[in-house]
Write an enzyme that holds these catalytic residues in place. Sequence first.
Site, PDB file in Angstrom:
ATOM      1  N   ARG A 110      52.742  87.296 177.475  1.00 24.51           N
ATOM      2  CA  ARG A 110      51.648  87.859 178.261  1.00 24.51           C
ATOM      3  C   ARG A 110      50.404  86.974 178.223  1.00 24.51           C
ATOM      4  O   ARG A 110      49.329  87.399 178.655  1.00 24.51           O
ATOM      5  CB  ARG A 110      51.307  89.270 177.752  1.00 24.51           C
ATOM      6  CG  ARG A 110      52.289  90.333 178.233  1.00 24.51           C
ATOM      7  CD  ARG A 110      52.104  91.676 177.552  1.00 24.51           C
ATOM      8  NE  ARG A 110      50.735  92.110 177.482  1.00 24.51           N
ATOM      9  CZ  ARG A 110      50.051  92.286 176.346  1.00 24.51           C
ATOM     10  NH1 ARG A 110      50.620  92.035 175.177  1.00 24.51           N
ATOM     11  NH2 ARG A 110      48.805  92.714 176.373  1.00 24.51           N
ATOM     12  N   LYS A 111      50.532  85.763 177.729  1.00 27.40           N
ATOM     13  CA  LYS A 111      49.427  84.802 177.768  1.00 27.40           C
ATOM     14  C   LYS A 111      49.395  84.189 179.169  1.00 27.40           C
ATOM     15  O   LYS A 111      49.911  83.104 179.412  1.00 27.40           O
ATOM     16  CB  LYS A 111      49.599  83.735 176.698  1.00 27.40           C
ATOM     17  CG  LYS A 111      49.465  84.275 175.280  1.00 27.40           C
ATOM     18  CD  LYS A 111      49.661  83.186 174.247  1.00 27.40           C
ATOM     19  CE  LYS A 111      49.543  83.743 172.835  1.00 27.40           C
ATOM     20  NZ  LYS A 111      49.792  82.710 171.801  1.00 27.40           N
TER      21      LYS A 111
END
Length: 274
Positions: free
Chosen positions: A124-125
């Site tokens: 989710r970066k």
Amino acid sequence: MFTHEIESFLEEDLGYNDISCKLVPDMHVEAIIFAKEDCTLAGLDVAVSFFEYFGIGYNTEHENGDMLSQGGVIFSLSGSSLSILRAERPVLNFLGHLCGIATTTRKCVDLARKHSDVKIACTRKTTPGLRKYEKMAVIAGGGDPHRFNLTDTIMIKDNHVKLMGVDDALRSAKEKASFAQKIEIEVESAVDALNAARSGADIIMLDNMEPSEVMDTIGQLKDQSIPEHVIIEVSGGIGIDDLEEYSKTGADVISMGSLIHGSTWIDVSLEIME
């Protein structure tokens, strides 16, 4: 891409006094978009959304995930010169960024495949507002998108464990989870990994472990007859330089934030034909 998204990106780029694009007469023109370096294609559907919004005719022989050599044409365009000039920068930005992610992902997937069938996943970066596009670029490169958001899978991270402990965190997650949701827990030791397996985790993430530690932990889990459905994921600062060693550990998934935040844009260009 939804219309309101297109218009939001255009508002950012065009502003309120677009003189640059209106300098030239508005006439019918032909143009091409091409790659200036070898790449894996991604974002073609995003580009098409802009073309259709502006009424620009387009043609392509490619799909997301195709390999393209330097100089290869991605799109042939026809239509209003004003519209093509206004669509140019947003389209090239998306193509450059997303092709870069797909190209990096493809390199990592190909490297890992030399040693095992481990899945290469992103995290989710992501760039705020661009997550769905960036994760689709990972898919185009042959990778796995992992979670799109917090609803997809319940993940118990290190701070959850610090506050609740492995057992209580897993117990609470199982009480709240839908039958359709998997539960993943992040651990940093073989002891916690074994505890998580006994407590019913679906996915065990071995975080910030060296390859030798990962192999030792997986060995202990196998010795304890870990259930077949349990997935072993490794994560934590893994890049292409150490990917080969992690690919040999026996893990099922390697998640890499660098697929997105470490990717370099591909140089793509639009040229109006005479």
